[in-house]
Design a protein around this motif. Structure first.
Motif, PDB file in Angstrom:
ATOM      1  N   ARG A   1     -39.279  40.784 -52.878  1.00  0.00           N
ATOM      2  CA  ARG A   1     -39.627  40.741 -50.861  1.00  0.00           C
ATOM      3  C   ARG A   1     -39.931  42.311 -50.754  1.00  0.00           C
ATOM      4  NH1 ARG A   1     -33.978  38.513 -51.947  1.00  0.00           N
ATOM      5  NH2 ARG A   1     -34.298  36.889 -51.589  1.00  0.00           N
ATOM      6  N   ALA A   2     -41.153  42.519 -50.118  1.00  0.00           N
ATOM      7  CA  ALA A   2     -41.883  43.854 -48.811  1.00  0.00           C
ATOM      8  C   ALA A   2     -41.357  44.354 -48.012  1.00  0.00           C
ATOM      9  CB  ALA A   2     -42.959  43.830 -49.848  1.00  0.00           C
ATOM     10  N   GLY A   3     -41.226  43.340 -47.339  1.00  0.00           N
ATOM     11  CA  GLY A   3     -40.949  44.105 -45.804  1.00  0.00           C
ATOM     12  C   GLY A   3     -40.405  42.243 -44.845  1.00  0.00           C
ATOM     13  N   PHE A   4     -40.635  43.503 -43.399  1.00  0.00           N
ATOM     14  CA  PHE A   4     -39.905  41.289 -42.947  1.00  0.00           C
ATOM     15  C   PHE A   4     -40.250  42.088 -41.507  1.00  0.00           C
ATOM     16  CE2 PHE A   4     -35.812  43.895 -42.751  1.00  0.00           C
ATOM     17  CZ  PHE A   4     -35.786  43.713 -41.491  1.00  0.00           C
ATOM     18  N   VAL A   5     -40.916  41.277 -40.713  1.00  0.00           N
ATOM     19  CA  VAL A   5     -41.101  41.235 -39.066  1.00  0.00           C
ATOM     20  C   VAL A   5     -39.496  40.048 -38.625  1.00  0.00           C
ATOM     21  CG1 VAL A   5     -43.111  39.717 -38.564  1.00  0.00           C
ATOM     22  CG2 VAL A   5     -42.551  41.707 -37.115  1.00  0.00           C
ATOM     23  N   TRP A   6     -39.272  41.036 -37.553  1.00  0.00           N
ATOM     24  CA  TRP A   6     -38.086  39.410 -36.566  1.00  0.00           C
ATOM     25  C   TRP A   6     -38.550  40.186 -35.202  1.00  0.00           C
ATOM     26  CZ3 TRP A   6     -32.372  41.382 -36.830  1.00  0.00           C
ATOM     27  CH2 TRP A   6     -31.950  40.480 -35.731  1.00  0.00           C
ATOM     28  N   VAL A   7     -39.148  38.580 -34.928  1.00  0.00           N
ATOM     29  CA  VAL A   7     -39.756  38.230 -33.566  1.00  0.00           C
ATOM     30  C   VAL A   7     -38.579  38.138 -32.437  1.00  0.00           C
ATOM     31  CG1 VAL A   7     -41.987  38.497 -34.122  1.00  0.00           C
ATOM     32  CG2 VAL A   7     -40.840  37.000 -34.504  1.00  0.00           C
TER      33      VAL A   7
END
Length: 148
Positions: free
Chosen positions: A59-65
């Motif tokens: 896991r390198a990152g995430f975006v939460w919309v």
């Protein structure tokens, strides 16, 4: 790089990203994450509002919309709110943030939104520099990306 919808097994990774962001943004010295926040993350995972980027199965990152979020100072509903974008330190400047931004843009397009908006704390130079590099422009204390 692979992007996918977050699953419950990503919960701790997301919580850790929120904690790191709170440290960068110099939140007060109170408990950074409460049970309510965990419940909110779990609900957003179920609603497919969080996307995770993996690089070589890590896991390198995430975006939460938050498609239904409406900021008090914006009297319209034609935008997609980025609640949080996080990239692990060792993956910054490797294209992960750009992949997350492109994913948010694709979600916005599918929902018929004309703009992506999110707020960035003044002290969060990492995010400010990233969004500036993408061509987003500051309005008040939020950044807006209109070219989808």
């Amino acid at each position: 790089m692979k992007i996918r919808a977050a699953i419950e097994q990503d919960l701790q990774f997301i919580i850790d990203g929120i904690k790191e962001t709170h440290i960068i943004e110099e939140w007060p010295e109170e408990p950074l994450i409460c049970d309510h926040y965990k419940d909110e993350v779990i609900d957003s995972i179920a609603r497919k509002e969080i996307r995770v980027v993996e690089e070589k199965d890590q896991r390198a990152g995430f975006v939460w919309v938050k498609p239904e979020f409406r900021a008090m100072h914006l009297d319209r509903n034609d935008y997609l709110w980025i609640y949080l974008m996080f990239v692990k330190k060792e993956y910054r400047r490797s294209g992960v943030g750009k992949v997350l931004d492109e994913e948010a843009s694709e979600i916005a397009r599918k929902l018929g939104r004309k703009e992506i908006i999110g707020d960035i704390f003044e002290v969060n130079h990492i995010s400010r520099d990233f969004y500036k590099k993408l061509g987003a422009e500051p309005i008040y204390t939020i950044y807006s990306k209109k070219s989808l």
